[in-house]
Motif scaffolding. Sequence first.
Motif, PDB file in Angstrom:
ATOM      1  N   PRO A 101       0.244  -1.061   0.202  1.00 20.37           N
ATOM      2  CA  PRO A 101       0.156  -0.053  -0.105  1.00 20.37           C
ATOM      3  C   PRO A 101       1.521   0.921  -0.170  1.00 20.37           C
ATOM      4  CG  PRO A 101       0.219  -0.625   2.231  1.00 20.37           C
ATOM      5  CD  PRO A 101       1.205  -1.975   0.748  1.00 20.37           C
ATOM      6  N   CYS A 102       0.345   2.754  -0.614  1.00 16.01           N
ATOM      7  CA  CYS A 102       1.551   3.819  -0.218  1.00 16.01           C
ATOM      8  C   CYS A 102       1.774   3.811   1.427  1.00 16.01           C
ATOM      9  CB  CYS A 102      -0.419   4.893  -0.723  1.00 16.01           C
ATOM     10  SG  CYS A 102       1.012   6.908  -0.393  1.00 16.01           S
ATOM     11  N   ALA A 103      -0.029   3.714   2.209  1.00  8.81           N
ATOM     12  CA  ALA A 103       1.051   3.659   3.491  1.00  8.81           C
ATOM     13  C   ALA A 103       0.313   2.756   4.624  1.00  8.81           C
ATOM     14  CB  ALA A 103       0.173   5.162   3.988  1.00  8.81           C
ATOM     15  N   LEU A 125       8.448  -5.754   0.318  1.00  4.83           N
ATOM     16  CA  LEU A 125       7.283  -5.340   0.858  1.00  4.83           C
ATOM     17  C   LEU A 125       7.520  -3.933   1.388  1.00  4.83           C
ATOM     18  CD1 LEU A 125       3.924  -5.514   1.913  1.00  4.83           C
ATOM     19  CD2 LEU A 125       4.875  -6.043   3.657  1.00  4.83           C
ATOM     20  N   ARG A 126       6.181  -2.922   0.777  1.00  6.23           N
ATOM     21  CA  ARG A 126       6.680  -1.820   0.778  1.00  6.23           C
ATOM     22  C   ARG A 126       5.072  -0.859   1.304  1.00  6.23           C
ATOM     23  NH1 ARG A 126       5.768   3.705  -2.520  1.00  6.23           N
ATOM     24  NH2 ARG A 126       4.508   3.563  -0.437  1.00  6.23           N
ATOM     25  N   GLY A 127       5.633   0.109   1.995  1.00  5.58           N
ATOM     26  CA  GLY A 127       4.779   1.015   2.792  1.00  5.58           C
ATOM     27  C   GLY A 127       5.087   2.181   2.861  1.00  5.58           C
ATOM     28  N   PHE A 130       5.916   7.539   7.490  1.00  6.71           N
ATOM     29  CA  PHE A 130       6.374   8.978   7.128  1.00  6.71           C
ATOM     30  C   PHE A 130       5.885   8.834   5.486  1.00  6.71           C
ATOM     31  CE2 PHE A 130       9.654   7.926   9.658  1.00  6.71           C
ATOM     32  CZ  PHE A 130       9.435   8.336  11.227  1.00  6.71           C
ATOM     33  N   LYS A 131       5.263  10.473   4.998  1.00  6.17           N
ATOM     34  CA  LYS A 131       3.799  10.414   4.081  1.00  6.17           C
ATOM     35  C   LYS A 131       4.325  11.986   3.877  1.00  6.17           C
ATOM     36  CE  LYS A 131       2.452   8.199   1.664  1.00  6.17           C
ATOM     37  NZ  LYS A 131       3.526   6.833   0.914  1.00  6.17           N
ATOM     38  N   PRO A 132       5.135  11.859   2.691  1.00  8.40           N
ATOM     39  CA  PRO A 132       5.354  13.581   1.762  1.00  8.40           C
ATOM     40  C   PRO A 132       3.720  13.681   1.190  1.00  8.40           C
ATOM     41  CG  PRO A 132       6.185  11.744   0.598  1.00  8.40           C
ATOM     42  CD  PRO A 132       5.443  10.808   1.567  1.00  8.40           C
ATOM     43  N   SER A 271       2.690   2.952 -10.752  1.00  7.23           N
ATOM     44  CA  SER A 271       1.855   3.500 -10.836  1.00  7.23           C
ATOM     45  C   SER A 271       1.825   5.372  -9.640  1.00  7.23           C
ATOM     46  CB  SER A 271       1.542   2.961  -8.438  1.00  7.23           C
ATOM     47  OG  SER A 271       1.623   1.736  -8.524  1.00  7.23           O
ATOM     48  N   HIS A 272       2.621   5.846  -9.294  1.00  6.28           N
ATOM     49  CA  HIS A 272       2.915   7.332  -9.229  1.00  6.28           C
ATOM     50  C   HIS A 272       3.193   8.164 -10.258  1.00  6.28           C
ATOM     51  CE1 HIS A 272       4.123   5.798  -5.215  1.00  6.28           C
ATOM     52  NE2 HIS A 272       2.901   7.038  -4.833  1.00  6.28           N
ATOM     53  N   ALA A 273       4.001   6.931 -11.379  1.00  5.52           N
ATOM     54  CA  ALA A 273       3.794   7.657 -12.711  1.00  5.52           C
ATOM     55  C   ALA A 273       2.396   8.183 -14.079  1.00  5.52           C
ATOM     56  CB  ALA A 273       5.039   7.253 -13.804  1.00  5.52           C
ATOM     57  N   VAL A 297       4.718  -1.338  -7.346  1.00  2.00           N
ATOM     58  CA  VAL A 297       3.557  -1.380  -7.771  1.00  2.00           C
ATOM     59  C   VAL A 297       1.941  -1.029  -6.349  1.00  2.00           C
ATOM     60  CG1 VAL A 297       0.871  -1.774  -8.851  1.00  2.00           C
ATOM     61  CG2 VAL A 297       3.130  -2.521  -9.656  1.00  2.00           C
ATOM     62  N   GLU A 298       1.573   0.052  -6.075  1.00  2.10           N
ATOM     63  CA  GLU A 298       0.904  -0.113  -5.281  1.00  2.10           C
ATOM     64  C   GLU A 298      -0.132  -0.568  -5.534  1.00  2.10           C
ATOM     65  OE1 GLU A 298       2.083   4.194  -3.250  1.00  2.10           O
ATOM     66  OE2 GLU A 298       0.392   4.347  -3.997  1.00  2.10           O
ATOM     67  N   VAL A 299      -0.829  -1.395  -4.337  1.00  3.40           N
ATOM     68  CA  VAL A 299      -1.351  -2.282  -3.978  1.00  3.40           C
ATOM     69  C   VAL A 299      -2.887  -2.043  -2.412  1.00  3.40           C
ATOM     70  CG1 VAL A 299      -2.521  -4.650  -3.448  1.00  3.40           C
ATOM     71  CG2 VAL A 299      -0.623  -3.954  -5.094  1.00  3.40           C
ATOM     72  N   SER A 308      -3.869   7.099   1.499  1.00  2.57           N
ATOM     73  CA  SER A 308      -3.324   7.746   0.724  1.00  2.57           C
ATOM     74  C   SER A 308      -3.497   6.946  -0.987  1.00  2.57           C
ATOM     75  CB  SER A 308      -2.270   8.177   1.603  1.00  2.57           C
ATOM     76  OG  SER A 308      -1.367   7.502   1.082  1.00  2.57           O
ATOM     77  N   ASP A 309      -2.885   8.073  -1.794  1.00  8.71           N
ATOM     78  CA  ASP A 309      -2.832   7.518  -3.313  1.00  8.71           C
ATOM     79  C   ASP A 309      -4.146   6.130  -3.056  1.00  8.71           C
ATOM     80  OD1 ASP A 309      -1.483   8.783  -3.669  1.00  8.71           O
ATOM     81  OD2 ASP A 309       0.566   7.566  -4.073  1.00  8.71           O
ATOM     82  N   GLY A 310      -5.735   6.251  -2.654  1.00 10.75           N
ATOM     83  CA  GLY A 310      -6.296   4.482  -3.299  1.00 10.75           C
ATOM     84  C   GLY A 310      -6.980   5.051  -4.753  1.00 10.75           C
ATOM     85  N   ALA A 311      -7.084   5.438  -5.288  1.00 15.75           N
ATOM     86  CA  ALA A 311      -7.627   6.006  -6.331  1.00 15.75           C
ATOM     87  C   ALA A 311      -6.555   5.496  -7.640  1.00 15.75           C
ATOM     88  CB  ALA A 311      -7.323   7.442  -6.580  1.00 15.75           C
ATOM     89  N   GLN A 312      -5.146   5.017  -7.581  1.00 13.15           N
ATOM     90  CA  GLN A 312      -4.376   4.572  -7.606  1.00 13.15           C
ATOM     91  C   GLN A 312      -3.964   3.468  -7.852  1.00 13.15           C
ATOM     92  OE1 GLN A 312      -0.952   7.127  -7.798  1.00 13.15           O
ATOM     93  NE2 GLN A 312       0.063   6.137  -6.862  1.00 13.15           N
ATOM     94  N   ALA A 313      -4.386   2.998  -6.279  1.00 14.95           N
ATOM     95  CA  ALA A 313      -3.878   1.069  -6.397  1.00 14.95           C
ATOM     96  C   ALA A 313      -4.396   0.057  -7.195  1.00 14.95           C
ATOM     97  CB  ALA A 313      -4.329   0.999  -4.291  1.00 14.95           C
TER      98      ALA A 313
HETATM   99 MN    MN Z   1       2.246   6.732  -3.247  1.00 20.95          MN
END
Ligand code: MN
Length: 338
Positions: A101-103, A125-127, A130-132, A271-273, A297-299, A308-313
Amino acid sequence: MIIVLRPRSTPEQIDHIVKRIEELGFKAHLSQGELRTIIGVIGDESKLQMEPLAAIAGVEQVLPILKPFKLASREFHAADSVVQVGKIKVGGGYLGMIAGPCAIESYEVLDEIAGKVRAAGANILRGGAFKPRTSPYSFQGLGEKGLKILREVGDKHDMPVVTEVMDPRQVELVDRYADMFQIGARNMQNFDLLKEIGQTRRPVLLKRGMSATVKDMLMSAEYILASGNPDVVLCERGVRSFEDSTRNMLDMSSVPNVKASSHLPIIVDPSHATGRPDLIPSMSRASVAAGADGVHVEVHSCPEKSLSDGAQALLPAQYTALMSDLRRLAEVVGKTIG
Ligand code: MN
Ligand code: PEP
């Protein structure tokens, strides 16, 4: 400049050359290949004479590196670098499949997502803890509590973890929990952060700044390498442009472009691109076809509840289908999923 040593140069000769470089006020970076050793000399080259160095025993050639980035260049290190993240390899024929996930939102949500992306074939695994965020009123991440969750979930699913560090003051804390630091697009030119990270021994995922050129990105990598940390993976995540149907403009050419002049691995973050789940699968496949060393990839298991960033997951099922394509593509391009 680089000093190319003769094939059978001895450790004593190498020591002597390194000492001489340091006496002259420069830093020496060793790259020991199978056949020969190359020493990168870092500092203001205009103050260094090449001829006396060429006269030292064991030296075959002294060459200037014409590019502004030195340690990141192929002249310094001809073979593709392989960066080890936990037990996963990225680069040099190994693909890093980063997903999550993004966060980090809670143990339960991360655990569910991790189980699914792991089963699909993700290997890191990403997550974000600290979110900018563009708005100070948006969810800023769980901080240390999030890092603890990430570590626990990563261990449970046997996956190394990557998470963003935004400030030099967070480096020590994040270092205690993560297997890989992420430097986000907004901090690609936070030079104090790059230098601080360069003093650690953790691998780094360095994302391209949203208005940074490929050369800018390689110069930022150079900061980390020159500070002593050799393990940098670059990440193309799109740049700002006039095009407004995607979140950013994905510069796919940056993959072969980087590979032409640098040995560092480069992965792509569609995902962010793109910011668009409908475009992520095709752009992920294009990334592997273009020679990328992995895909980020954000899932999310429930994008509508994402903080955060739900729309692109991507949904886990979409990620699973994508990974099945990427596994087949990996075979075609002769790569292994780390
Ligand atoms: Mn994100
Ligand atoms: C992220 O990976 O969640 C992120 C914020 O990415 P970027 O820095 O590329 O915008």
